[in-house]
Design a protein around this motif. Structure first.
Motif, PDB file in Angstrom:
ATOM      1  N   GLU A  64      27.947  -1.459 -17.724  1.00 26.76           N
ATOM      2  CA  GLU A  64      28.402   0.300 -17.300  1.00 26.76           C
ATOM      3  C   GLU A  64      28.227   0.978 -18.635  1.00 26.76           C
ATOM      4  N   MET A  65      28.523   0.415 -19.673  1.00 23.84           N
ATOM      5  CA  MET A  65      28.313   1.304 -20.961  1.00 23.84           C
ATOM      6  C   MET A  65      26.685   1.626 -21.066  1.00 23.84           C
ATOM      7  N   ALA A  66      25.958   0.561 -20.679  1.00 21.14           N
ATOM      8  CA  ALA A  66      24.400   1.018 -20.828  1.00 21.14           C
ATOM      9  C   ALA A  66      24.021   2.117 -19.748  1.00 21.14           C
ATOM     10  N   LEU A  67      24.723   2.151 -18.743  1.00 15.92           N
ATOM     11  CA  LEU A  67      24.240   2.897 -17.617  1.00 15.92           C
ATOM     12  C   LEU A  67      24.728   4.353 -18.055  1.00 15.92           C
ATOM     13  N   ALA A  68      26.074   4.272 -18.519  1.00 21.53           N
ATOM     14  CA  ALA A  68      26.511   5.528 -18.883  1.00 21.53           C
ATOM     15  C   ALA A  68      25.730   6.237 -20.013  1.00 21.53           C
ATOM     16  N   ILE A  77      26.901  14.608 -20.728  1.00 17.36           N
ATOM     17  CA  ILE A  77      27.998  13.837 -20.275  1.00 17.36           C
ATOM     18  C   ILE A  77      28.872  14.274 -19.003  1.00 17.36           C
ATOM     19  N   GLN A  78      28.694  15.535 -18.696  1.00 19.03           N
ATOM     20  CA  GLN A  78      29.226  15.845 -17.204  1.00 19.03           C
ATOM     21  C   GLN A  78      28.505  15.025 -16.129  1.00 19.03           C
ATOM     22  N   TYR A  79      27.129  15.115 -16.309  1.00 19.85           N
ATOM     23  CA  TYR A  79      26.332  14.396 -15.613  1.00 19.85           C
ATOM     24  C   TYR A  79      26.728  12.933 -15.184  1.00 19.85           C
ATOM     25  N   ALA A  80      26.783  12.268 -16.514  1.00 22.28           N
ATOM     26  CA  ALA A  80      27.123  10.845 -16.471  1.00 22.28           C
ATOM     27  C   ALA A  80      28.482  10.676 -15.760  1.00 22.28           C
ATOM     28  N   LYS A  81      29.530  11.612 -16.242  1.00 21.93           N
ATOM     29  CA  LYS A  81      30.687  11.506 -15.747  1.00 21.93           C
ATOM     30  C   LYS A  81      30.846  11.541 -13.954  1.00 21.93           C
ATOM     31  N   GLN A  91      39.281   6.866 -12.889  1.00 18.37           N
ATOM     32  CA  GLN A  91      40.028   6.299 -13.905  1.00 18.37           C
ATOM     33  C   GLN A  91      38.797   5.468 -14.694  1.00 18.37           C
ATOM     34  N   LYS A  92      38.121   4.585 -14.190  1.00 20.74           N
ATOM     35  CA  LYS A  92      37.219   3.759 -14.777  1.00 20.74           C
ATOM     36  C   LYS A  92      36.049   4.772 -15.644  1.00 20.74           C
ATOM     37  N   ALA A  93      35.751   5.692 -14.831  1.00 16.76           N
ATOM     38  CA  ALA A  93      34.738   6.463 -15.404  1.00 16.76           C
ATOM     39  C   ALA A  93      35.112   7.223 -16.595  1.00 16.76           C
ATOM     40  N   ALA A  94      36.525   7.621 -16.593  1.00 19.28           N
ATOM     41  CA  ALA A  94      36.838   8.414 -17.902  1.00 19.28           C
ATOM     42  C   ALA A  94      37.288   7.348 -18.961  1.00 19.28           C
ATOM     43  N   ILE A  96      35.355   4.646 -19.543  1.00 27.43           N
ATOM     44  CA  ILE A  96      33.942   4.474 -20.040  1.00 27.43           C
ATOM     45  C   ILE A  96      33.439   5.608 -20.824  1.00 27.43           C
ATOM     46  N   ILE A  97      33.608   6.852 -20.355  1.00 31.73           N
ATOM     47  CA  ILE A  97      32.804   7.945 -20.995  1.00 31.73           C
ATOM     48  C   ILE A  97      33.720   8.090 -22.219  1.00 31.73           C
ATOM     49  N   ASN A  98      35.147   7.951 -22.285  1.00 34.65           N
ATOM     50  CA  ASN A  98      35.792   8.078 -23.531  1.00 34.65           C
ATOM     51  C   ASN A  98      35.517   6.941 -24.732  1.00 34.65           C
ATOM     52  N   ARG A  99      35.017   5.788 -24.445  1.00 34.06           N
ATOM     53  CA  ARG A  99      34.681   4.786 -25.155  1.00 34.06           C
ATOM     54  C   ARG A  99      33.380   5.217 -25.967  1.00 34.06           C
ATOM     55  N   LEU A 100      32.565   5.869 -25.142  1.00 29.13           N
ATOM     56  CA  LEU A 100      31.252   6.382 -25.574  1.00 29.13           C
ATOM     57  C   LEU A 100      31.322   7.409 -26.509  1.00 29.13           C
ATOM     58  N   THR A 101      32.034   8.579 -26.017  1.00 30.01           N
ATOM     59  CA  THR A 101      31.962   9.683 -26.704  1.00 30.01           C
ATOM     60  C   THR A 101      32.859   9.404 -28.132  1.00 30.01           C
ATOM     61  N   ALA A 102      33.512   8.571 -28.103  1.00 31.55           N
ATOM     62  CA  ALA A 102      34.242   8.455 -29.524  1.00 31.55           C
ATOM     63  C   ALA A 102      33.290   7.852 -30.639  1.00 31.55           C
ATOM     64  N   SER A 103      31.955   7.253 -30.041  1.00 35.60           N
ATOM     65  CA  SER A 103      31.032   7.058 -31.124  1.00 35.60           C
ATOM     66  C   SER A 103      29.687   7.704 -30.787  1.00 35.60           C
ATOM     67  N   LEU A 104      29.825   8.390 -29.842  1.00 35.44           N
ATOM     68  CA  LEU A 104      28.412   9.164 -29.606  1.00 35.44           C
ATOM     69  C   LEU A 104      28.007   9.877 -30.477  1.00 35.44           C
ATOM     70  N   GLN A 105      26.607   9.768 -30.784  1.00 34.49           N
ATOM     71  CA  GLN A 105      26.031  10.751 -31.929  1.00 34.49           C
ATOM     72  C   GLN A 105      24.636  11.141 -31.431  1.00 34.49           C
ATOM     73  N   VAL A 106      24.367  12.372 -31.037  1.00 32.70           N
ATOM     74  CA  VAL A 106      23.235  13.009 -30.699  1.00 32.70           C
ATOM     75  C   VAL A 106      22.353  13.677 -31.741  1.00 32.70           C
ATOM     76  N   ARG A 107      21.209  13.248 -31.749  1.00 35.98           N
ATOM     77  CA  ARG A 107      20.302  13.940 -32.843  1.00 35.98           C
ATOM     78  C   ARG A 107      20.330  15.477 -32.679  1.00 35.98           C
ATOM     79  N   PRO A 108      20.550  16.178 -34.050  1.00 35.04           N
ATOM     80  CA  PRO A 108      20.519  17.538 -33.806  1.00 35.04           C
ATOM     81  C   PRO A 108      18.980  17.878 -33.199  1.00 35.04           C
ATOM     82  N   PHE A 109      19.226  19.034 -32.617  1.00 36.53           N
ATOM     83  CA  PHE A 109      17.975  19.854 -31.777  1.00 36.53           C
ATOM     84  C   PHE A 109      17.545  18.802 -30.869  1.00 36.53           C
TER      85      PHE A 109
END
Length: 336
Positions: A64-68, A77-81, A91-94, A96-109
């Motif tokens: 599930e995390m890999a899919l997200a 993130i909105q598309y994934a949600k 509930q489950k979608a939220a 998963i997204i919360n777990r991911l965004t807690a540590s999500l890092q997107v490279r600048p630019f």
């Protein structure tokens, strides 16, 4: 028995590794640091019996995390949600997204890596060279090469030098530059110092620009910073890149290289490199070279590397003299 909800991330990783089996686990370990491997191995060793149900739960969570993450990389993130809500419920979608965004890092630019280089070039032409260098350092090498090639000749070397000597950039500076490009990107900034640029970065870029752009930049660097130019030049074409040369170039190289140097250089070379050299020699010459390699015996790695560098230097000399062509990314290097 273990409860999935009470397991730490490291313990879940250990259960996942155990579930995937030794063959897959060994491939994963290749991408981990020694410390991470040690920690995971310790977790696995200290684990008692793990039920099939727990293994299934951890595997499902990982899936599930890999899919997200895949959905986020495709459309944010909105598309994934939205996709996850349709598949798993709100509930489950939220969760998963919360777990991911807690540590999500997107490279600048991140957004500009999806922008056509020619459009990006038009947008940044008037920016300060340091701003251009910062943006280029975060592009894919082929995109960066296209942008660098399109800059004015007197700007190319300046930007290349700034990329090569760039180390860490504070998040404040990155935010300022992103603000200038806000209409072209939507990304999350890493809240720590971000590393980009450096020698390897500019080497990857220069290896993909056309020969004319490369020569302009290197000539300018030779004048302004010869030590940096020498360091870049050493890394631009490595011995294993011989496989990229065409048959004519290999044959020309074989004619001018001392075969004692070649035997020494091939001592640690890959089979692909050896085959390229052997197939472009006469049968007798190839056999003699193989014998020379076999009779070398143990040699110092430093001696092998020095022989490889001498051959690389000869390849560069032949290219500069117009006797061989090293295929690059620009239109001027298309062979007709």
């Amino acid at each position: 028995m273990y409860n999935r909800e009470k397991l730490s991330g490291r313990k879940k990783a250990a259960v996942l590794i155990m579930t995937l089996g030794p063959e897959t686990a060994s491939k994963i370990f290749k991408h981990l640091s020694d410390e991470e491997i040690e920690q995971l191995t310790l977790e696995i060793a200290n684990m008692n019996k793990v039920s099939p149900e727990l293994k299934d739960e951890v595997m499902n969570e990982f899936h599930e995390m890999a899919l997200a993450q895949d959905y986020i990389s495709r459309g944010g993130i909105q598309y994934a949600k939205e996709i996850l809500e349709k598949a798993l419920g709100p509930q489950k979608a939220a969760a998963i997204i919360n777990r991911l965004t807690a540590s999500l890092q997107v490279r600048p630019f991140d957004a500009i890596r999806k922008t056509d280089p020619s459009q990006l070039l038009n947008f940044i032409q008037g920016e300060h060279p340091q701003t251009i260098a910062l943006i280029i350092a975060y592009l894919q090498p082929n995109q960066a090469a296209a942008v660098l090639s399109g800059l004015k000749p007197d700007l190319q070397a300046d930007v290349a030098k700034r990329v090569a000597t760039m180390d860490r950039t504070s998040p404040e500076v990155i935010k300022d530059v992103e603000r200038i490009l806000e209409q072209k990107m939507s990304t999350l900034v890493i809240n720590e110092y971000a590393t980009a640029g450096g020698i390897d970065s500019i080497v990857n870029i220069l290896n993909m620009v056309d020969r004319g752009t490369e020569k302009t930049i290197m000539d300018e660097l030779d004048e302004g910073d010869p030590e940096l130019a020498d360091e870049i030049r050493k890394r631009m074409f490595v011995f294993e890149d011989i496989v990229l040369l065409d048959a004519r170039a290999i044959q020309q190289l074989n004619r001018v290289i001392d075969m004692k140097d070649m035997a020494l250089a091939l001592k640690t070379a890959s089979e692909d490199v050896k085959n390229v050299i052997f197939t472009n020699l006469s049968k007798r010459a190839a056999e003699m070279l193989k014998e020379d390699i076999e009779f070398l015996g143990p040699v110092r790695l430093r001696e092998v590397e020095e022989a490889q560098q001498r051959i690389v230097n000869e390849i560069r000399r032949l290219e500069d003299a117009g006797e061989i062509v090293i295929a690059r990314g620009g239109e001027g290097d298309i062979i007709v």
